[in-house]
Design a protein around this motif. Structure first.
Motif, PDB file in Angstrom:
ATOM      1  N   ASP A 281       0.833  -1.146   0.299  1.00  0.00           N
ATOM      2  CA  ASP A 281      -0.448  -0.097   0.199  1.00  0.00           C
ATOM      3  C   ASP A 281       0.835   1.231   0.037  1.00  0.00           C
ATOM      4  N   ASP A 282       1.772   0.878   0.987  1.00  0.00           N
ATOM      5  CA  ASP A 282       2.970   2.260   0.542  1.00  0.00           C
ATOM      6  C   ASP A 282       4.066   2.460  -0.316  1.00  0.00           C
ATOM      7  N   ALA A 283       3.953   1.043  -1.241  1.00  0.00           N
ATOM      8  CA  ALA A 283       5.172   1.447  -2.195  1.00  0.00           C
ATOM      9  C   ALA A 283       4.877   2.601  -3.139  1.00  0.00           C
ATOM     10  N   VAL A 284       5.956   3.311  -3.591  1.00  0.00           N
ATOM     11  CA  VAL A 284       6.307   3.691  -5.391  1.00  0.00           C
ATOM     12  C   VAL A 284       6.207   3.308  -6.278  1.00  0.00           C
ATOM     13  N   HIS A 285       5.421   4.396  -7.221  1.00  0.00           N
ATOM     14  CA  HIS A 285       4.669   3.318  -8.085  1.00  0.00           C
ATOM     15  C   HIS A 285       5.575   3.957  -9.360  1.00  0.00           C
ATOM     16  N   VAL A 286       7.185   3.517  -9.586  1.00  0.00           N
ATOM     17  CA  VAL A 286       7.673   4.136 -10.975  1.00  0.00           C
ATOM     18  C   VAL A 286       7.720   3.033 -12.034  1.00  0.00           C
ATOM     19  N   ASP A 287       7.408   3.644 -13.270  1.00  0.00           N
ATOM     20  CA  ASP A 287       7.045   3.414 -14.657  1.00  0.00           C
ATOM     21  C   ASP A 287       8.304   3.573 -15.810  1.00  0.00           C
ATOM     22  N   THR A 288       9.195   2.359 -15.830  1.00  0.00           N
ATOM     23  CA  THR A 288       9.270   2.554 -16.222  1.00  0.00           C
ATOM     24  C   THR A 288      10.239   2.795 -17.914  1.00  0.00           C
ATOM     25  N   THR A 289       8.352   1.982 -18.693  1.00  0.00           N
ATOM     26  CA  THR A 289       8.649   2.406 -19.912  1.00  0.00           C
ATOM     27  C   THR A 289       9.404   3.422 -21.061  1.00  0.00           C
ATOM     28  N   ALA A 290       9.416   4.934 -20.307  1.00  0.00           N
ATOM     29  CA  ALA A 290      10.667   5.617 -21.015  1.00  0.00           C
ATOM     30  C   ALA A 290      11.484   6.633 -20.556  1.00  0.00           C
ATOM     31  N   LEU A 291      12.019   5.369 -18.874  1.00  0.00           N
ATOM     32  CA  LEU A 291      12.947   5.655 -18.588  1.00  0.00           C
ATOM     33  C   LEU A 291      14.545   4.446 -19.381  1.00  0.00           C
ATOM     34  N   ASP A 292      15.610   5.537 -19.541  1.00  0.00           N
ATOM     35  CA  ASP A 292      16.453   4.459 -19.211  1.00  0.00           C
ATOM     36  C   ASP A 292      16.639   3.414 -17.602  1.00  0.00           C
ATOM     37  N   VAL A 293      17.963   2.666 -17.255  1.00  0.00           N
ATOM     38  CA  VAL A 293      18.085   1.802 -16.410  1.00  0.00           C
ATOM     39  C   VAL A 293      18.488   3.527 -15.234  1.00  0.00           C
ATOM     40  N   ASN A 294      19.955   4.164 -15.722  1.00  0.00           N
ATOM     41  CA  ASN A 294      20.294   5.200 -15.093  1.00  0.00           C
ATOM     42  C   ASN A 294      19.122   5.963 -14.027  1.00  0.00           C
ATOM     43  N   GLU A 295      18.258   6.465 -15.253  1.00  0.00           N
ATOM     44  CA  GLU A 295      17.656   7.341 -14.817  1.00  0.00           C
ATOM     45  C   GLU A 295      16.346   6.694 -13.527  1.00  0.00           C
ATOM     46  N   VAL A 296      16.038   5.331 -13.895  1.00  0.00           N
ATOM     47  CA  VAL A 296      15.335   4.662 -13.001  1.00  0.00           C
ATOM     48  C   VAL A 296      16.657   4.201 -11.720  1.00  0.00           C
ATOM     49  N   VAL A 297      17.665   4.476 -11.522  1.00  0.00           N
ATOM     50  CA  VAL A 297      18.652   3.886 -10.756  1.00  0.00           C
ATOM     51  C   VAL A 297      18.523   5.312  -9.525  1.00  0.00           C
ATOM     52  N   GLN A 298      19.135   6.739 -10.672  1.00  0.00           N
ATOM     53  CA  GLN A 298      18.810   7.772 -10.418  1.00  0.00           C
ATOM     54  C   GLN A 298      17.349   8.502  -9.482  1.00  0.00           C
ATOM     55  N   ARG A 299      16.215   8.159  -9.662  1.00  0.00           N
ATOM     56  CA  ARG A 299      15.253   8.705  -8.917  1.00  0.00           C
ATOM     57  C   ARG A 299      15.343   7.944  -7.683  1.00  0.00           C
ATOM     58  N   LEU A 300      15.355   6.548  -7.676  1.00  0.00           N
ATOM     59  CA  LEU A 300      15.440   5.353  -6.973  1.00  0.00           C
ATOM     60  C   LEU A 300      16.482   5.634  -5.524  1.00  0.00           C
ATOM     61  N   VAL A 301      17.699   6.058  -6.009  1.00  0.00           N
ATOM     62  CA  VAL A 301      18.813   6.806  -5.541  1.00  0.00           C
ATOM     63  C   VAL A 301      18.791   8.325  -4.316  1.00  0.00           C
ATOM     64  N   ASP A 302      17.444   9.514  -4.934  1.00  0.00           N
ATOM     65  CA  ASP A 302      17.198   9.902  -4.890  1.00  0.00           C
ATOM     66  C   ASP A 302      16.172   9.962  -3.565  1.00  0.00           C
ATOM     67  N   LEU A 303      15.265   8.933  -3.830  1.00  0.00           N
ATOM     68  CA  LEU A 303      14.502   9.036  -2.686  1.00  0.00           C
ATOM     69  C   LEU A 303      14.595   8.761  -1.272  1.00  0.00           C
ATOM     70  N   ALA A 304      15.912   7.217  -1.936  1.00  0.00           N
ATOM     71  CA  ALA A 304      16.820   7.351  -0.462  1.00  0.00           C
ATOM     72  C   ALA A 304      16.973   8.038   0.383  1.00  0.00           C
ATOM     73  N   MET A 305      17.666   8.847  -0.904  1.00  0.00           N
ATOM     74  CA  MET A 305      18.281  10.375   0.208  1.00  0.00           C
ATOM     75  C   MET A 305      17.194  10.560   1.278  1.00  0.00           C
ATOM     76  N   GLU A 306      16.270  11.326   1.006  1.00  0.00           N
ATOM     77  CA  GLU A 306      14.743  11.790   0.629  1.00  0.00           C
ATOM     78  C   GLU A 306      14.802  10.517   2.007  1.00  0.00           C
ATOM     79  N   ARG A 307      14.167   9.820   2.328  1.00  0.00           N
ATOM     80  CA  ARG A 307      14.385   8.923   3.436  1.00  0.00           C
ATOM     81  C   ARG A 307      15.505   8.903   4.257  1.00  0.00           C
ATOM     82  N   GLY A 308      16.750   9.053   4.250  1.00  0.00           N
ATOM     83  CA  GLY A 308      18.029   8.810   5.020  1.00  0.00           C
ATOM     84  C   GLY A 308      18.527   7.465   4.916  1.00  0.00           C
ATOM     85  N   ILE A 309      17.974   6.871   3.942  1.00  0.00           N
ATOM     86  CA  ILE A 309      19.190   5.052   3.559  1.00  0.00           C
ATOM     87  C   ILE A 309      20.019   5.222   3.493  1.00  0.00           C
TER      88      ILE A 309
END
Ligand code: DC
Length: 234
Positions: free
Chosen positions: A190-218
């Motif tokens: 229920d609390d998952a972040v949905h990321v649609d990777t259709t139009a993104l390359d791997v580096n873009e997706v990884v960067q999104r997730l690194v940003d999310l991790a940083m926001e959460r202090g992970i």
């Protein structure tokens, strides 16, 4: 559960590549839970057990030693001491893994093993039920999606085939099986972040997730291998 990132979603969304890239960026370990279901399935076929025979498959899962290396640079899996990295990717295993992974006894054995491997954390774990069952307390849960066409193309490229239609049919069969099985179906937390990777390359997706991790202090308390903030734009 502090430094655990749960990455779930159907096949062909780039999950494995993204999970490994993310683990490398964060200096985290990497856990491919699909490889563990495939490893048990390989043992099922090795021993001539019927993949639909829940009792026999469960009994085999209980006495099979599945070991994984969690190094994102060199993920390895072995069964009873034998390396099976290539063997678990054959079409025979890919077909039989659906009923094997739908067997409650197998899930019980492997979920316990996965929770032990995750242990104190600093890990990116990928699968179908990480955010819902294996690590529901993970501070970051991501559910990857992609259009059916993008998924079929990625999977064809991975498998080295040009037969998109049969690849798409196989993905569809596996999705239906994974999403409709009774025990731990593929489902976003229920609390998952949905990321649609259709139009993104791997580096873009990884960067999104690194940003999310940083926001959460992970990953920030570790120092070595932790998240390095991007320099501010010039
Ligand atoms: O991610 P993969 O294709 O290697 O996974 C193989 C199979 O295992 C897939 O058909 C679904 C199943 N699986 C599962 O049921 N739960 C997981 N956590 C990971 C994989």
């Amino acid at each position: 559960m502090r430094d655990v990132i749960a990455l779930d979603g159907p096949s062909g969304t780039g999950k494995s590549t993204v999970a490994r890239g993310l683990a490398q960026r964060l200096g985290f370990r990497y856990l491919d839970t699909g490889a563990m279901y495939r490893a048990v399935t390989w043992a099922v076929l090795r021993d001539g057990v019927d993949p639909e025979d829940a009792a026999a498959v469960t009994e085999l899962a209980r006495r099979t030693r599945v070991e994984v290396s969690m190094d994102p640079d060199r993920p390895r899996v072995s069964v009873d001491g034998q390396a099976v990295d290539r063997e678990i990717r054959t079409p025979a295993v890919t077909v039989a893994v659906s009923p094997v992974s739908a067997t409650p006894g197998v899930r019980e054995v492997l979920v316990a093993a996965q929770q032990e491997l995750i242990g104190v954390g600093r890990v990116v774990a990928e699968g179908r039920d990480i955010g819902t069952v294996v690590a529901p307390a993970a501070p970051l849960k991501v559910f990857l999606t992609a259009s059916p066409d993008a998924r079929a193309h990625r999977r064809s490229r991975q498998d080295g085939t040009t037969d998109h239609r049969s690849t798409a049919a196989d993905l569809d069969r596996r999705d239906t099986y994974d999403s409709t099985r009774k025990h731990s179906p593929l489902r976003a937390a229920d609390d998952a972040v949905h990321v649609d990777t259709t139009a993104l390359d791997v580096n873009e997706v990884v960067q999104r997730l690194v940003d999310l991790a940083m926001e959460r202090g992970i990953g920030e308390r570790s120092g070595v291998g932790g998240v390095t903030p991007e320099p501010p734009p010039a």
